[in-house]
Design a protein around this motif. Structure first.
Motif, mmCIF file in Angstrom:
data_model
loop_
_atom_site.group_PDB
_atom_site.id
_atom_site.type_symbol
_atom_site.label_atom_id
_atom_site.label_comp_id
_atom_site.label_asym_id
_atom_site.label_seq_id
_atom_site.Cartn_x
_atom_site.Cartn_y
_atom_site.Cartn_z
ATOM 1 N N SER A 1 0.832 -1.206 0.000
ATOM 2 C CA SER A 1 0.000 0.000 0.000
ATOM 3 C C SER A 1 0.864 1.252 0.000
ATOM 4 C CB SER A 1 -0.931 0.004 1.221
ATOM 5 O OG SER A 1 -1.857 -1.048 1.137
ATOM 6 N N LEU B 1 -2.188 3.661 16.088
ATOM 7 C CA LEU B 1 -2.491 3.153 14.741
ATOM 8 C C LEU B 1 -1.242 3.276 13.876
ATOM 9 C CD1 LEU B 1 -6.048 4.630 14.133
ATOM 10 C CD2 LEU B 1 -5.466 2.222 14.190
ATOM 11 N N GLN C 1 1.110 8.070 2.755
ATOM 12 C CA GLN C 1 -0.097 7.662 3.462
ATOM 13 C C GLN C 1 -1.310 8.349 2.853
ATOM 14 O OE1 GLN C 1 0.040 7.574 7.858
ATOM 15 N NE2 GLN C 1 2.128 8.396 7.709
ATOM 16 N N GLY D 1 -2.625 -0.441 11.426
ATOM 17 C CA GLY D 1 -3.235 0.441 10.440
ATOM 18 C C GLY D 1 -3.006 -0.019 9.019
ATOM 19 N N ALA D 2 -3.845 0.471 8.100
ATOM 20 C CA ALA D 2 -3.792 0.013 6.707
ATOM 21 C C ALA D 2 -3.966 1.174 5.743
ATOM 22 C CB ALA D 2 -4.871 -1.043 6.479
ATOM 23 N N THR D 3 -3.219 2.247 5.978
ATOM 24 C CA THR D 3 -3.336 3.423 5.108
ATOM 25 C C THR D 3 -1.982 3.847 4.556
ATOM 26 O OG1 THR D 3 -3.238 4.772 7.124
ATOM 27 C CG2 THR D 3 -5.421 4.356 6.195
ATOM 28 N N GLU E 1 -10.825 -0.355 1.441
ATOM 29 C CA GLU E 1 -11.004 0.165 2.792
ATOM 30 C C GLU E 1 -10.424 -0.821 3.807
ATOM 31 O OE1 GLU E 1 -14.973 1.577 3.814
ATOM 32 O OE2 GLU E 1 -15.532 1.403 1.703
ATOM 33 N N PRO E 2 -9.791 -0.324 4.880
ATOM 34 C CA PRO E 2 -9.314 -1.226 5.932
ATOM 35 C C PRO E 2 -10.477 -1.835 6.711
ATOM 36 C CG PRO E 2 -8.238 0.927 6.062
ATOM 37 C CD PRO E 2 -9.397 1.070 5.126
ATOM 38 N N MET F 1 -5.966 9.382 8.385
ATOM 39 C CA MET F 1 -5.681 7.962 8.586
ATOM 40 C C MET F 1 -6.439 7.368 9.770
ATOM 41 S SD MET F 1 -3.369 6.978 11.231
ATOM 42 C CE MET F 1 -1.940 6.072 10.678
ATOM 43 N N GLU F 2 -6.696 8.158 10.824
ATOM 44 C CA GLU F 2 -7.446 7.610 11.960
ATOM 45 C C GLU F 2 -8.860 7.241 11.534
ATOM 46 O OE1 GLU F 2 -5.941 10.669 11.841
ATOM 47 O OE2 GLU F 2 -5.505 11.361 13.886
ATOM 48 N N THR G 1 -6.948 -4.219 11.584
ATOM 49 C CA THR G 1 -6.547 -2.975 12.238
ATOM 50 C C THR G 1 -6.379 -3.187 13.741
ATOM 51 O OG1 THR G 1 -7.629 -1.613 10.571
ATOM 52 C CG2 THR G 1 -7.205 -0.584 12.689
ATOM 53 N N ASN H 1 -8.920 4.177 9.091
ATOM 54 C CA ASN H 1 -8.605 2.918 9.761
ATOM 55 C C ASN H 1 -9.693 2.453 10.720
ATOM 56 O OD1 ASN H 1 -6.024 1.872 8.903
ATOM 57 N ND2 ASN H 1 -5.099 3.703 9.767
#
Length: 555
Positions: free
Chosen positions: A70, A554, A113, A105-107, A93-94, A117-118, A99, A121
């Motif tokens: 990613s 995260l 990034q 996290g997955a962004t 989408e995460p 991000m919060e 997560t 995620n």
């Protein structure tokens, strides 16, 4: 060294209406979720127009050492824009499962990034919750139908539709519902999958529009009658209400990267238990509003890329113009037999040469689709020059470009060479995409093509149940549907401990799950599970929030 969340929080984000302008979208094309998130309306984006070029980012089989797929996808999109090409990144989408579980996290990471991000995620715009609700509403309607007299003669022992929750929760894999006496319902065995394994998630990501979504939902098979005839949602006459619950979830989400590249983030099926690609609607909108679209498929090329190319592409009606395979020195060492604890013990070129066999297999498999392939060697500070040169040398022998990237540390600047290589590959090669599986191939022939050509298996072994299902599905007219292999992501085989490029192994098909609404049949191999469990020390233990609402942990 700053954590990912600290880097993301320090960036001054642009208003989402400003990001939308870069795609020639107006405020009327958006439904705002605050200043930095929006859904893209569907009304003006259904007609077919000239499409941009598409780059698929995939990877070798993932390891605990990390690959950064990613991160490379996001950084490549930033680098393309920095190079003067109008580019959009389109991602999944995460899920809260990974997560809060083992992944975190997955962004993306570092200087590459997507933000905020919060939000992305955690609950984001509520798409996954809507899918959970739609899925579980169907379960409630099934149980109510049985309780209210069971006009359709649904056999409670043969209900295949499960409830879902967007968490890793092993305690819910096998449950009994309807206990407590006659007024509580009809007791039966049930179970939970993780939401991203729901057929509704797969349908949302493959549907062309709201009408197609409703039609696909009507075709979902929820179980069988006492006479072993399939029962669909259409028989229950509830496709309308299920689709209504998804009226907003079907709209793609627009956010941005740290460098303000438009990012469309929508849909999230896992590639080990589903088809692993973001939505067709999101990808099409991106293609209609950019010169280049960077997208990715889940896990390694044996899962995500194969399903992208054999399941998504025919329905998207657009093949990738180039494919990028992400690898790292660390992960190649692990595939070459080095343990995670020993990765920092210095240069180990013999292990890299052994581990390169995994990358080489993915290169061979993807070459068969006749799309240009490029290797992105994602740098870590522990890499040595000799190790990097060894991988380049081996890629040269495969006639594949290999580009070092330092995207995590340097953002778009660390991906400029990769961007140039991708554009050159697209401009100098003819896209002659060729599917792996010809039309009219039987279920067993499809599995053999995937298992032998993509995984390198020598044999396929079927359980008695699987063989019975093949016969049954052929009689029901489902035999022509594509096969979606559910397999461990860690190995080319169905044994997660067999790293590198295993040889002389069998793929074990234990059972099939029909996903008629999605339009494919899932083949469950090995011990792959549709409801993961948490580890002893899940990522959730690191996540916290302060009195001002600032989230930490995260990544």
């Amino acid at each position: 060294m700053k954590k990912d969340i600290e880097i993301a929080r320090a960036i001054e984000k642009e208003k989402i209406v400003t990001i939308a302008k870069k795609m020639n979208l107006t405020p009327d094309d958006l439904e705002l979720y605050g200043n930095y998130k929006a859904k893209i309306t569907l009304e003006k984006h259904t007609e077919s127009i000239e499409q941009g070029k598409m780059v698929l980012v995939t990877a070798i089989n993932p390891t605990p050492a990390g690959e950064g797929k990613s991160t490379v996808s996001i950084g490549l999109a930033d680098a393309m824009n920095a190079s003067g090409y109008q580019t959009v990144v389109a991602l999944r989408e995460p899920s809260l499962g990974p997560t809060l579980g083992i992944k975190g996290g997955a962004t993306g990471g570092g200087q590459a990034q997507i933000v905020p991000m919060e939000d992305i995620n955690l609950h984001f715009t509520g798409d996954i919750h809507a899918i959970s609700t739609a899925n579980n509403a169907l379960s409630a309607l099934i149980d109510n139908h049985i309780y209210q007299g069971n006009e359709l003669q649904i056999d409670p022992r043969r209900i295949t539709w499960k409830r879902v929750v967007d968490l890793n929760d092993r305690a819910l894999r096998h449950v009994v519902v309807g206990l407590g006496g006659p007024i509580q319902g009809v007791p039966r065995e049930d179970g939970f999958d993780i939401t991203v394994a729901s057929e509704i998630m797969a349908i949302l990501c493959l549907a062309k529009d709201l009408k197609d979504l409703k039609e696909r939902i009507s075709q979902i098979v929820i179980g069988y009658t006492y006479d072993k005839e399939p029962i669909s949602v259409k028989d229950l006459k509830v496709e309308g209400v299920i689709t209504a619950l998804l009226k907003d979830a079907i709209k793609p989400n627009l956010v941005q990267t740290l460098e303000h590249t438009p990012a469309i983030v929508h849909g999230g099926p896992f590639a080990n238990i589903a088809h692993g690609c973001n939505s067709i609607i999101a990808t099409k909108i991106a293609l209609q509003h950019a010169d280049y679209v960077i997208t990715e498929a889940g896990f390694g090329a044996d899962l995500g890329a194969e399903k992208f190319l054999d399941i998504k592409v025919p329905q998207l009606e657009k093949a990738p113009d180039a494919i990028v395979i992400v690898a790292t020195i660390r992960s190649l060492k692990m595939h070459g037999g080095v343990s995670l604890a020993d990765l920092a013990k210095g240069e180990n070129i013999p292990a890299i040469r052994d581990g390169f066999s995994n990358l080489a297999k993915h290169i061979d498999s993807l070459k068969a689709y006749h799309v240009p392939v490029i290797v992105s060697l994602n740098e870590f500070t522990t890499d040595t020059k000799s190790e990097l040169e060894a991988v380049k040398e081996m890629c040269d022998k495969q006639a594949i470009p290999c580009v070092e990237t330092s995207i995590w540390a340097n953002g778009s600047k660390g991906g400029l060479e990769l961007a140039k290589t991708v554009v050159d590959a697209i401009q100098t090669n003819t896209n002659d995409y060729t599917p792996l599986i010809p039309e009219g191939t039987s279920m067993q022939e499809k599995i053999a093509l995937i298992a032998k050509n993509t995984y390198g298996a020598t044999t396929i072994e079927y359980s008695a149940k699987a063989l019975t299902q093949i016969k049954q599905y052929q009689e029901l007219g489902w035999g022509e549907l594509p096969i979606c292999m559910a397999k461990t992501q860690y190995s080319l085989s169905d044994n997660p401990k067999l790293l590198g490029r295993p040889t002389d192994f069998a793929i074990h098909i234990r059972e099939f799950v029909p996903k008629i609404g999605a339009g494919f049949i899932v083949a469950l191999t090995g011990n792959v599970m549709t409801m993961p469990g948490l580890t002893k020390e899940p990522a959730a233990l690191e996540i916290d929030i302060d009195e001002n609402g600032n989230i930490s942990g995260l990544f």
